[in-house]
Design a protein around this motif. Structure first.
Motif, short mmCIF file in Angstrom:
data_model
loop_
_atom_site.label_atom_id
_atom_site.label_comp_id
_atom_site.label_asym_id
_atom_site.label_seq_id
_atom_site.Cartn_x
_atom_site.Cartn_y
_atom_site.Cartn_z
N GLU A 166 7.05 1.83 8.45
CA GLU A 166 6.84 0.50 7.85
C GLU A 166 5.34 0.24 7.71
O GLU A 166 4.57 0.48 8.65
CB GLU A 166 7.46 -0.56 8.75
N ILE A 167 4.95 -0.24 6.53
CA ILE A 167 3.57 -0.72 6.34
C ILE A 167 3.62 -2.24 6.50
O ILE A 167 4.36 -2.91 5.79
CB ILE A 167 3.03 -0.38 4.93
N GLY A 205 0.79 -1.23 0.00
CA GLY A 205 0.00 0.00 0.00
C GLY A 205 0.82 1.27 0.00
O GLY A 205 0.32 2.35 0.35
N LYS A 206 2.10 1.19 -0.41
CA LYS A 206 2.96 2.40 -0.39
C LYS A 206 2.42 3.47 -1.35
O LYS A 206 2.30 4.63 -0.99
CB LYS A 206 4.40 2.02 -0.72
N THR A 207 2.10 3.05 -2.58
CA THR A 207 1.59 4.03 -3.56
C THR A 207 0.22 4.55 -3.15
O THR A 207 -0.07 5.74 -3.30
CB THR A 207 1.54 3.38 -4.97
N THR A 208 -0.62 3.68 -2.57
CA THR A 208 -1.94 4.12 -2.07
C THR A 208 -1.77 5.22 -1.02
O THR A 208 -2.51 6.20 -1.01
CB THR A 208 -2.71 2.91 -1.47
N LEU A 209 -0.78 5.05 -0.15
CA LEU A 209 -0.52 6.04 0.90
C LEU A 209 -0.16 7.39 0.28
O LEU A 209 -0.69 8.44 0.67
CB LEU A 209 0.61 5.56 1.80
N PHE A 210 0.75 7.38 -0.72
CA PHE A 210 1.11 8.63 -1.41
C PHE A 210 -0.13 9.28 -2.02
O PHE A 210 -0.33 10.49 -1.91
CB PHE A 210 2.11 8.33 -2.55
N ARG A 211 -0.95 8.47 -2.69
CA ARG A 211 -2.14 9.01 -3.39
C ARG A 211 -3.15 9.59 -2.39
O ARG A 211 -3.84 10.55 -2.71
CB ARG A 211 -2.78 7.93 -4.25
#
Length: 540
Positions: free
Chosen positions: A230-231, A39-45
């Motif tokens: 960390e996720i 979910g790293k990109t989801t967090l940025f978005r």
């Protein structure tokens, strides 16, 4: 500056975040880590408002500017690379764009009757452009592009003519020139050579804003970040310190949690044994009931999640003679550009050569010549009679049959191997469970690289020629590959921009320079100590 409070988020059937909280403070440089798909990109978005959490809230302080670099750079065209970079520089770029329009209008005879108004407006804009230090902007944009490896010709050329990797650098340069209060950088170290990587490292160290970034390059992250978020299993956990310190803390926390879990399991087993033994006795009924209630109230300790990847062990490579490859009097040109003029080079058994050189020095060309993928214009390339070679190049990933699954691809290449051996091989290279049934056409760049590497290493050659083998690989897979190649007893010739990979595996360095080749006994670490620089051609 940015706070995530009790975030809940679900994508389809996948739960990404559950009551997750974290914060990014002024001046912090934070590495965002977690397995692929965590979910790293989801967090940025969510931070930039392109996605909303299902529960909880994301808050950004009023007036905070955010620059977001993602792997999806979108369409670019019609402008030069330097103009495209300046477009992202906030208000000054809008002023510059209107000035360009008015400059065209001044040369348009059909707008002669508007000329007084156009000139007046142009004067206002010119004044505003000076206030915003716009005349220095072009110079600053070129400085950033230069740091990212662009020649003057590329800076002034049409951006649409650039490859995907160079367009990524243009998109990154836009964010760096913008110098927002917060930079969100999703894999900024992808597509960069070693010199550009080291330049970017220095730029980000000197940047006084807040930074949240992901990177598959542990050395790059180690030198920049002072905090890790960390996720893991939908939660966000913060650790102060760099990536190496986070790994140590994480291992320690896992060890403590395992001990706590084992203590609780022993206690539970004891209580359950007592209940089982005395539940039928009326004389112990009160004690049994008391212990049942006690067990119901206990918060159960979950064991730590197992993160380690499966280790890959080489079968022994077939032995070859002492002389593995010999290049004599090599001349090679592309058009009018001469790459080599009279190159002599020899590779002997069990040497591990890393090849260094500035962009265009001929690193990949040398690997192609040794691998037989390219022929010299003059001179000779001879490989030893018992040399069995494995050649990894970026184009190898394009040769996979898109309609075959991961497992079918392994079976096609190794029809004699048993299913259990091939499943174990797939697991070592990150394909577990249903992932081995994925068709090659839907694989990401990293998954394709892992599959090609698995094909090459299952029946090991005695000469490995590797051109950027760590591109697209995540930190865990890189570490697995380094550990596997450390045990490999064959010969290696490779190019990489990953300093951890270079330091761990090389025992010789070949540096390509305009005045010929320089060789260094000892590996990359000794090369850095002797030359005083981490890459050739670095601009101070």
């Amino acid at each position: 500056m940015i706070r995530l409070e009790n975030i809940g988020k679900q994508n389809g059937r996948q739960i990404v975040f559950i009551e997750a909280s974290a914060a990014l403070q002024k001046g912090e440089k934070v590495g965002l880590v977690g397995p692929n798909g965590a979910g790293k990109t989801t967090l940025f978005r969510m931070i930039i408002g392109e996605e909303q959490p299902d529960e909880g809230q994301v808050s950004v302080d009023r007036g905070v500017t955010i620059g977001y670099f993602s792997q999806d750079v979108g369409d670019m065209g019609g402008l030069s690379a330097v103009a495209e970079v300046m477009e992202g520089a906030g208000p000054v770029s809008a002023v510059a764009a209107e000035m360009r329009e008015l400059e065209h209008a001044m040369g348009d005879p059909e707008r002669a009757d508007e000329m007084d108004r156009i000139i007046e407006r142009y004067g206002e804009l010119q004044h505003r452009f000076e206030e915003l230090d716009g005349y220095a902007l072009d110079g600053r944009a070129r400085e950033v592009l230069d740091g990212l490896g662009f020649s003057q010709e590329m800076m002034d050329g049409d951006v649409s003519k650039l490859s995907g990797g160079w367009k990524m650098r243009v998109a990154l340069a836009r964010i760096l020139l913008m110098r927002p209060d917060v930079m969100l950088l999703d894999e900024p170290s992808n597509h960069l050579d070693l010199e550009s990587l080291i330049w970017l490292e220095k730029f980000l160290k000197d940047y006084d804003g807040a930074l949240l970034m992901t990177s598959h390059d542990r050395e790059f992250m180690n030198r920049i970040v002072n905090k890790i978020i960390e996720i893991d299993a939908g939660a966000l956990t913060s650790y102060s310190g760099n990536y190496e310190f986070y790994q140590e803390q994480r291992a320690l926390a896992d060890k403590q949690l395992q001990a706590q879990f084992e203590r609780q399991q022993a206690m539970l087993a004891k209580e359950i044994a007592f209940i089982e033994r005395f539940k039928a006795r009326a004389s112990h009924a009160a004690q049994v009931q008391s212990r049942v209630k006690k067990l119901d109230k206990i918060d159960r300790v979950e064991p730590p999640k197992r993160r380690q990847t499966v280790a890959f062990e080489f079968q022994p490579a077939p032995r070859c003679g002492e002389d593995v490859a010999t290049l004599k009097g090599i001349h090679k040109s592309y058009g009018s550009r001469s790459i080599y003029s009279g190159l002599d080079f020899q590779i002997r058994r069990r040497e591990r050569w890393c090849v260094m050189g500035v962009n265009g020095a001929g690193k990949s060309t040398l690997l192609k010549l040794v691998a037989g993928a390219s022929e010299p214009d003059e001179g000779s390339v001879a490989r030893g009679p018992s040399v069995k070679m494995g050649y990894f190049a970026q184009h190898a990933m394009e040769l996979l049959d898109g309609e075959r699954t991961v497992f079918q691809t392994l079976e096609d290449n190794f029809p004699q191997a048993g299913q259990a051996a091939l499943r174990a091989l797939a697991g070592c290279f990150g394909f577990s469970g249903d992932e081995i049934e994925k068709k090659c056409r839907v694989l990401s760049g990293g998954e394709k690289a892992r599959l090609v590497m698995a094909l090459m290493l299952f029946d090991p050659p005695n000469l490995l020629v590797l051109d950027e083998p760590t591109n697209h690989l995540d930190i865990t897979t890189k570490q697995m590959l380094i550990e596997a190649l450390s045990q490999y007893e064959g010969t290696m010739l490779f190019v990489s921009h990953d300093r951890h990979f270079l330091a761990a595996l090389s025992n010789r360095v070949l540096e390509l320079t305009p005045d010929g080749i320089h060789t260094y006994g000892g590996g990359y670490t000794e090369y850095v100590a002797r030359t005083g620089q981490e890459a050739p051609g670095l601009r101070g």
